[in-house]
Design an enzyme around this catalytic site. Structure first.
Site, PDB file in Angstrom:
ATOM      1  N   ASN A   7       0.871  -1.175   0.000  1.00 59.69           N
ATOM      2  CA  ASN A   7       0.000   0.000   0.000  1.00 59.69           C
ATOM      3  C   ASN A   7       0.911   1.229   0.000  1.00 59.69           C
ATOM      4  O   ASN A   7       1.485   1.588   1.019  1.00 59.69           O
ATOM      5  CB  ASN A   7      -0.880  -0.034   1.256  1.00 59.69           C
ATOM      6  CG  ASN A   7      -1.829   1.142   1.333  1.00 59.69           C
ATOM      7  OD1 ASN A   7      -1.777   2.052   0.511  1.00 59.69           O
ATOM      8  ND2 ASN A   7      -2.693   1.133   2.330  1.00 59.69           N
ATOM      9  N   ARG A  91      -2.638  -2.139  -3.366  1.00 62.76           N
ATOM     10  CA  ARG A  91      -3.819  -1.318  -3.147  1.00 62.76           C
ATOM     11  C   ARG A  91      -3.754  -0.152  -4.142  1.00 62.76           C
ATOM     12  O   ARG A  91      -2.755   0.561  -4.204  1.00 62.76           O
ATOM     13  CB  ARG A  91      -3.824  -0.770  -1.725  1.00 62.76           C
ATOM     14  CG  ARG A  91      -5.015   0.118  -1.506  1.00 62.76           C
ATOM     15  CD  ARG A  91      -4.885   0.935  -0.269  1.00 62.76           C
ATOM     16  NE  ARG A  91      -6.084   1.726  -0.093  1.00 62.76           N
ATOM     17  CZ  ARG A  91      -6.140   2.835   0.617  1.00 62.76           C
ATOM     18  NH1 ARG A  91      -5.072   3.261   1.230  1.00 62.76           N
ATOM     19  NH2 ARG A  91      -7.260   3.499   0.727  1.00 62.76           N
ATOM     20  N   HIS A 180     -12.957   3.358   0.304  1.00 61.08           N
ATOM     21  CA  HIS A 180     -12.871   2.354   1.385  1.00 61.08           C
ATOM     22  C   HIS A 180     -13.601   1.067   1.009  1.00 61.08           C
ATOM     23  O   HIS A 180     -14.024   0.313   1.891  1.00 61.08           O
ATOM     24  CB  HIS A 180     -13.503   2.885   2.702  1.00 61.08           C
ATOM     25  CG  HIS A 180     -12.734   3.974   3.366  1.00 61.08           C
ATOM     26  ND1 HIS A 180     -13.347   5.037   3.983  1.00 61.08           N
ATOM     27  CD2 HIS A 180     -11.405   4.164   3.536  1.00 61.08           C
ATOM     28  CE1 HIS A 180     -12.435   5.850   4.492  1.00 61.08           C
ATOM     29  NE2 HIS A 180     -11.248   5.343   4.232  1.00 61.08           N
ATOM     30  N   ARG A 241     -10.584  16.714   7.169  1.00 62.89           N
ATOM     31  CA  ARG A 241     -11.368  17.035   5.964  1.00 62.89           C
ATOM     32  C   ARG A 241     -12.758  17.550   6.338  1.00 62.89           C
ATOM     33  O   ARG A 241     -13.383  17.019   7.260  1.00 62.89           O
ATOM     34  CB  ARG A 241     -11.529  15.786   5.093  1.00 62.89           C
ATOM     35  CG  ARG A 241     -10.265  15.403   4.357  1.00 62.89           C
ATOM     36  CD  ARG A 241     -10.429  14.106   3.614  1.00 62.89           C
ATOM     37  NE  ARG A 241      -9.499  13.111   4.099  1.00 62.89           N
ATOM     38  CZ  ARG A 241      -9.557  11.812   3.820  1.00 62.89           C
ATOM     39  NH1 ARG A 241     -10.516  11.339   3.049  1.00 62.89           N
ATOM     40  NH2 ARG A 241      -8.660  10.981   4.305  1.00 62.89           N
ATOM     41  N   GLU A 383      -7.941  -4.755   5.420  1.00 59.67           N
ATOM     42  CA  GLU A 383      -7.869  -4.515   3.976  1.00 59.67           C
ATOM     43  C   GLU A 383      -6.749  -5.333   3.337  1.00 59.67           C
ATOM     44  O   GLU A 383      -6.885  -5.791   2.197  1.00 59.67           O
ATOM     45  CB  GLU A 383      -7.654  -3.012   3.725  1.00 59.67           C
ATOM     46  CG  GLU A 383      -8.926  -2.216   3.984  1.00 59.67           C
ATOM     47  CD  GLU A 383      -8.685  -0.758   4.334  1.00 59.67           C
ATOM     48  OE1 GLU A 383      -8.058  -0.496   5.386  1.00 59.67           O
ATOM     49  OE2 GLU A 383      -9.129   0.113   3.576  1.00 59.67           O
TER      50      GLU A 383
END
Ligand code: ADP
Length: 399
Positions: A7, A91, A180, A241, A383
Site C-alpha cells: 500500500n 492497493r 474504502h 477534511r 484490507e
C-alpha cells in the site's frame, strides 16, 4: 502461497507478507519518509523484536528493495528467499468506472490507473510508482491491483450522478465513486456470516470511521451508496477534511478572502473537520480526553456523531430498512464513546444498544441487546487480507 501486499503513499509504504494457507500475516511493515531525510523502515514479526532500518531511501524502488531485504533477513526476516513470494497485491485507490473487480496488472491496467490520476491526484501516482518499482525488482512475479472504488461500482445511477450538467459526467468522469470499498466489502461479509444469513438477503450499514471516514449502504450484498464521492473529501466531517459543505463556501473563500485554489484545497482537506472545529487535534483520542473541559472539542465530537447518525438515517430510508450496523477502522473499532453517541436515539429503527457489551476495543463484538431487531457489530477491518485474497484468486486462475 505467500502474498506480499503493498500500500504505497507519496512518502510512505505499508506492507504485509501473508501466508494464504493459514491466512496468517507473517510480517507487517511501514516505510516512512521515502525521498526525505531520515527514511526509516519498521518491521514487526510475531515473537521477534521490532526490526528497524534507518537508511537513505531516495525513491520507492530503494524502499521496496529494503522491504525485500528485511523479509529475507536471516535474523529478523520470515522467508529464506524472494522466490517464496508467489504474487504481489497492490492497493490502488482509484479504478474509475472500468474496474468493478480486482485485476491482474498488465499494460491495459496500468493505462487505466494512469487515466484515473486526474481523479485521484494524491493517491494514484504513488500507487503507480509502487507497482513500477515492484515490477523492476520482481519482474516475473504476477501483480494484482485491488481498487478502493471497485466495490462501489454497483451503485445505481440515482446514487452516483451529481445534479450538474450531464456532460460533466460523460466528458470528464465527474460522478460519485465511493471509497474504502475493500474495507466495507470485508466487514460486510463477516457481518453476514455472524448473523448466519446470506448477504444477499440483508441490509447493512457499514461505518468505516478513522482519520478518513465513510459510510456505506449495502443492500443484498451490493454497495448502493457511499458517503464519499468524486473524491474522498465528500461526506461526514473527518479528522482534517471538511466533508460535505455548501459549495458556495468555496467560491466565497476565493472571491472574498482571495484564497487561491491551492489554499482552499489545503483548508478543506487539511485544516477542517474535527481539527478545524476544535482547534485542538484531528485525533479523536485527544478530543475525547479534553471534551469535558473544552467546549469546542466537545462540539467537534458532537458534530461528527450527528453527521454519522444522519447518514445512517438516510441509508435506512434508501434501503427501506436495516438489519445490521457495523463499526470499523481506528475510531469505529476502538472508541466505545463514539459508538454509543451514534447509536443513541436509534431505538425507533429497532437498534437496542448494550452499553456493557460496548466496552470493547479492537476486536469483534456484538453490542446490541439480545432483543434488538438490528444487530450492531464491532468488526476489525483487514484490507490487507482482502487484497491478498483477491490476489490469490486471480493468480490461481492463471494456472
Ligand atoms: P486511517 O484513515 O489513517 O487509516 P485509522 O483507521 O487508523 O485511520 O484511524 C485512526 C484514528 O482512529 C485516529 O486518528 C484516532 O482518532 C482514532 N482512534 C484510534 N484509537 C482510538 C481510541 N482508542 N479511542 C478513540 N479514537 C481512536
Amino acid at each position: 502461497m505467500k502474498i506480499l501486499v503493498i500500500n504505497c503513499g507519496s512518502s510512505s509504504l505499508k506492507y504485509q507478507l501473508i501466508d494464504m494457507n493459514r491466512e496468517y500475516s507473517l510480517a507487517q511493515g511501514l516505510v516512512e519518509r521515502i525521498g526525505m531525510e531520515g527514511s526509516i523502515l519498521t518491521q514487526k514479526v510475531e515473537g521477534k523484536e521490532k526490526y528497524i532500518i534507518k537508511e537513505v531511501m531516495n525513491n520507492h524502488k530503494q524502499a521496496i528493495k529494503l522491504v525485500l531485504e528485511a523479509l529475507i533477513d536471516k535474523t529478523n526476516g520470515v522467508i529464506s528467499d524472494m522466490s517464496e513470494i508467489t504474487a504481489v497485491g497492490h492497493r490502488v485507490v482509484h479504478g474509475g468506472e472500468k474496474y468493478s473487480k480486482s485485476a491482474l496488472i498488465d499494460e491495459n491496467v496500468m493505462e487505466a490507473i494512469q487515466h484515473c490520476v486526474k481523479l485521484a491526484p494524491l493517491h494514484n501516482p504513488p500507487n503507480i510508482t509502487g507497482i513500477n518499482a515492484c515490477k523492476e525488482l520482481m519482474p516475473n512475479i504476477p501483480m494484482v491491483a485491488v481498487f478502493d472504488t471497485a466495490f462501489h461500482q454497483t451503485m445505481p445511477k440515482i446514487a452516483y450522478i451529481y445534479p450538474l450538467p450531464y456532460e460533466l459526467y460523460t466528458k470528464y468522469d465527474i460522478r460519485k465513486y465511493g471509497f474504502h470499498g475493500t474495507s466495507h466489502k470485508y466487514v460486510s461479509a463477516i457481518a453476514a456470516e455472524k448473523m448466519g444469513k446470506d448477504i444477499k438477503d440483508i441490509k447493512i450499514i457499514s461505518c468505516h470511521l478513522g482519520n478518513g471516514s465513510s459510510i456505506t449502504a449495502i443492500k443484498n450484498g451490493k454497495s448502493i451508496e457511499n458517503s464519499m464521492g468524486f473524491t474522498p473529501l465528500e461526506g461526514i466531517a473527518m479528522g482534517t477534511r471538511a466533508g460535505s459543505i455548501d459549495p458556495a463556501i468555496i467560491t466565497f473563500l476565493q472571491s472574498e478572502l482571495k484564497l487561491s485554489i491551492e489554499e482552499v484545497n489545503d483548508l478543506i482537506n487539511k485544516k477542517s473537520g474535527v481539527l478545524g472545529i476544535s482547534g485542538v487535534s484531528s485525533d479523536f483520542r485527544d478530543l475525547e480526553a479534553v471534551a469535558n473541559e473544552n467546549e469546542r472539542a466537545k462540539l467537534a465530537l458532537d458534530i461528527f456523531y450527528y453527521k454519522v447518525k444522519k447518514f445512517i438515517g438516510s441509508y435506512v430510508a434508501a434501503m427501506g430498512g436495516v438489519d445490521c450496523i457495523i463499526f470499523t477502522a481506528g475510531l469505529g473499532e476502538n472508541s466505545p464513546l463514539t459508538r454509543e453517541a451514534i447509536c443513541q436515539g436509534l431505538e425507533y429503527l429497532g437498534v437496542n444498544f448494550d452499553k456493557q457489551k460496548n466496552k470493547v476495543r479492537g476486536k469483534f463484538a456484538e453490542i446490541n441487546t439480545s432483543d434488538s431487531k438490528v444487530k450492531v457489530y464491532v468488526i476489525p477491518t483487514n484490507e490487507e487480507l482482502m487484497i491478498a485474497r483477491d490476489t490469490e484468486i486471480i493468480v490461481k486462475s492463471l494456472k
